[in-house]
Scaffold this active site. Structure first.
Site, PDB file in Angstrom:
ATOM      1  N   SER A 140      -9.624  -0.798   7.344  1.00  0.00           N
ATOM      2  CA  SER A 140      -9.069  -0.786   5.993  1.00  0.00           C
ATOM      3  C   SER A 140      -8.344  -2.063   5.601  1.00  0.00           C
ATOM      4  CB  SER A 140      -8.111   0.401   5.833  1.00  0.00           C
ATOM      5  OG  SER A 140      -8.796   1.616   6.004  1.00  0.00           O
ATOM      6  N   SER A 195      -9.376   1.580   3.176  1.00  0.00           N
ATOM      7  CA  SER A 195      -8.601   2.420   2.284  1.00  0.00           C
ATOM      8  C   SER A 195      -7.608   1.634   1.429  1.00  0.00           C
ATOM      9  CB  SER A 195      -7.852   3.472   3.105  1.00  0.00           C
ATOM     10  OG  SER A 195      -6.962   2.868   4.035  1.00  0.00           O
ATOM     11  N   LYS A 207       0.854  -1.197   0.000  1.00  0.00           N
ATOM     12  CA  LYS A 207       0.000   0.000   0.000  1.00  0.00           C
ATOM     13  C   LYS A 207       0.890   1.247   0.000  1.00  0.00           C
ATOM     14  CE  LYS A 207      -3.846   1.960   2.758  1.00  0.00           C
ATOM     15  NZ  LYS A 207      -4.711   1.689   3.929  1.00  0.00           N
TER      16      LYS A 207
END
Length: 601
Positions: free
Chosen positions: A174, A150, A76
């Site tokens: 997330s 997210s 990420k």
């Protein structure tokens, strides 16, 4: 992708053991990226030559020294990878880190290979996956749905089988919501178990680095490598990678009372959750209903007072000078924090402490909880109409978890009646990561689902906990139990771990035994003058598994001590001299695999 090689860790390691090159894995990664054709997944990709150069430094295949040898993963883009830009999905914020985040460094040391950086809700603020100035990742199961955030890019990359696993972060859910919406596993560790050094903070006191994987066993393997105390992270804790062993026959599992369950009109998700509870009961566990109002009250705190201020504090200088650089929704959330006072923050902390006291007896009354991962699916059109409300609703069963210092794992359970994925999340107190992961493995196995959006079947057997190598027994195999051979499944059914390719000392002869189905070789010790070095594999089993394996060995085969060319020895297959009647000497091939291949050449 049903006709392509599966990228779960066990399948890849078996392929490498059988001679599949890492270069072919890298080519496969890029061909899958092309086939998926989703420009929203990756914000940065490593070059092929860079990846080949990194793979060349791994040395010979050795999954004991490097338990993630040759395993591709994604990161990420709020987690630093040296030499790759970190943007947090805000181009004006971008910088080029010189050092890997601690978790990335540990994964590289274990042999894993970073493929690239993935898209996210900007500054990890959101559960929807669409709050990014870049193209939006498409849900891997149904592109009309939100991908979840997210950590949207990481989840979608994993669900498509582009990578074996991916790192996300989890503050409000997330690491769980995108897993549930894309039919994969999401491990949300105990707060502090994985270092956040090298991670852009959202709420530093709550942030976790999370793990997306195709199976619970793979997620646990990654956790076992990365759950290390880090003195450079003030919030790091020593959380041992333990508890992934056999479960008690009956667990007490808490679930929200029926009147407390919230699905916001999604009857299919409600029905799927009921089916999941029936599955757990069918596995022999005890389900009890628990009032959930105080858990929901805790969840509501996350976007009030102290924790909104904490998000603002993480990027205050940048926000105050570059507010226009922020996504519209993100700017609205962060901007609201500027009116908060220290008194607001303390009032939030006081409210949390009171709620912790009220829910503590509920948490102590069960072994763990099972909740829906998300209360419903949302289309991108529905989200555009109500971007704040629908994001908040997605966090119904996730927002309270880090505030209460719990760990969790999201796991697929079924397809809903409309074909969309259903998922539950198992939650337990801090340090019980292994418990949630092991039960998740059982649930996933019982579901019979394909992995992510790949069409690959769930590997048979269960991944056992990482075990000290001194407690395992080495077993030398020479024939039908080799990787990719007909009886190798017998080892995998006992959760044997591949150790290494080796050769016997130059004192052995290899024969094809007569009357065996499937064909089997017989290895026997000879003298140096007419002996040969024979290719073998070394596998490792627990003492219990070793006993079960040996008990099933048919005559004329048995277990003896085999001398290896490196001067070590291990237990392995030998044939009784009487078993050589009618056998054919194939020592010149120096391996059973080479002999079998000669038959079809």
């Amino acid at each position: 992708m049903t006709n392509e090689r599966a990228f779960d860790i066990g399948s890849l390691h078996a392929a490498y053991a059988a001679g599949w090159p890492v270069s072919a894995m890298i080519e496969t990664v890029f061909s899958r990226i092309t086939a998926v054709a989703d420009p929203g997944i990756f914000l940065h990709l490593a070059g092929k030559q860079t990846l080949l150069d990194e793979a060349a430094t791994l040395g010979a295949f050795d999954p004991v020294a490097k338990p993630l040898w040759g395993i591709p993963f994604a990161v990420k883009d709020n987690i630093d990878v040296a030499g790759m830009p970190t943007t947090a999905a805000c181009p004006d914020y971008a910088y080029l880190p010189e050092k890997d985040a601690t978790v990335v460094r540990l994964l590289k040391e274990a042999g894993a290979i970073v493929i690239g950086k993935t898209n996210l809700d900007q500054f990890a603020t959101g559960l929807v996956g669409v709050r990014s100035p870049y193209p939006i990742p498409r849900n891997a199961i149904d592109p009309t749905l939100v991908p979840g955030g997210s950590s949207s890019g990481s989840a979608v990359a994993t669900a498509h089988g582009i990578v074996s696993f991916a790192l996300g972060t989890d503050t409000a859910g997330s690491g769980r919501i995108p897993a549930g919406l894309n039919n994969i596993v999401g491990l949300k560790p105990s707060v502090g178990a994985l270092s956040t050094t090298g991670v852009i903070p959202a709420c530093r006191t709550l942030d976790c680095v999370s793990i997306f994987a195709l199976t619970a066993g793979d997620a646990w393997s990654v956790f076992s490598v990365t759950a290390k105390h880090d003195p450079t992270d003030a919030y790091s804790k020593s959380v041992p990678a333990a508890g992934y062993g056999p479960l008690p026959p009956v667990l007490t599992i808490g679930v929200p009372t029926k009147e407390d369950r919230q699905f916001f009109g999604d009857d299919a998700m409600e029905a799927a959750y009921e089916a999941s509870l029936a599955l757990l009961a069918g596995l022999g566990h005890r389900i009890i209903e628990v009032p959930f109002s105080d858990f929901y009250a805790t969840a509501n705190l996350l976007y009030e007072g102290a924790w909104v201020a904490e998000r603002y504090a993480a990027v205050k200088d940048f926000f105050d000078t570059r507010e226009a650089s922020f996504h519209t929704i993100t700017r609205q959330i962060y901007g609201g924090a500027k009116s908060l006072s220290a008194a607001d923050a303390f009032n939030g902390l006081y409210a949390l402490q009171a709620l912790k006291q009220r829910v503590a007896p509920l948490i102590a009354s069960v072994d763990l909880f099972c909740v829906p991962t998300a209360p419903r699916h949302y289309t991108t059109v529905e989200l555009e109409a109500e971007p704040i409300r629908e994001n908040s609703r997605l966090g119904t069963y996730t927002n309270f978890v880090n505030l209460l210092d719990m760990c969790g794992m999201a796991v697929p359970t079924s397809k809903r009646k409309d074909g969309l994925p259903a998922s539950v999340t198992l939650l337990a107190p801090s340090g019980k990561d292994g418990l949630t992961a092991r039960l998740a493995s059982d649930i996933h196995a019982a579901s019979g689902l394909m992995l992510g959006a790949t069409g690959w079947t769930l590997p048979s057997g269960k991944t056992e906990p990482a075990t000290d190598s001194t407690s395992l027994i080495n077993l030398v195999v020479v024939g039908a139990h080799l990787s990719g051979m007909p009886l190798n499944g017998q080892l995998r059914d006992l959760d044997a771990k591949f150790s290494r390719v080796a050769q016997t000392a130059e004192t052995y002869k290899l024969h094809v035994l007569a009357g065996q189905t499937p064909p089997k070789p017989g290895l026997i010790r000879s003298n140096r003058e007419d002996g040969a070095m024979i290719d073998v594999e070394v596998w490792q089993l627990t003492p219990k598994a070793f006993g079960l394996f040996v008990a099933a060995i048919p005559s004329p085969l048995g277990i003896g001590t085999i001398q290896l060319s490196d001067g070590t020895s291990a237990k392995g297959f030998l044939v009784e001299p009487a078993g050589l009647e009618g056998a054919k000497d194939i020592s010149r091939y120096r391996s059973w695999r080479a002999y079998v291949e000669s038959l079809v050449a």
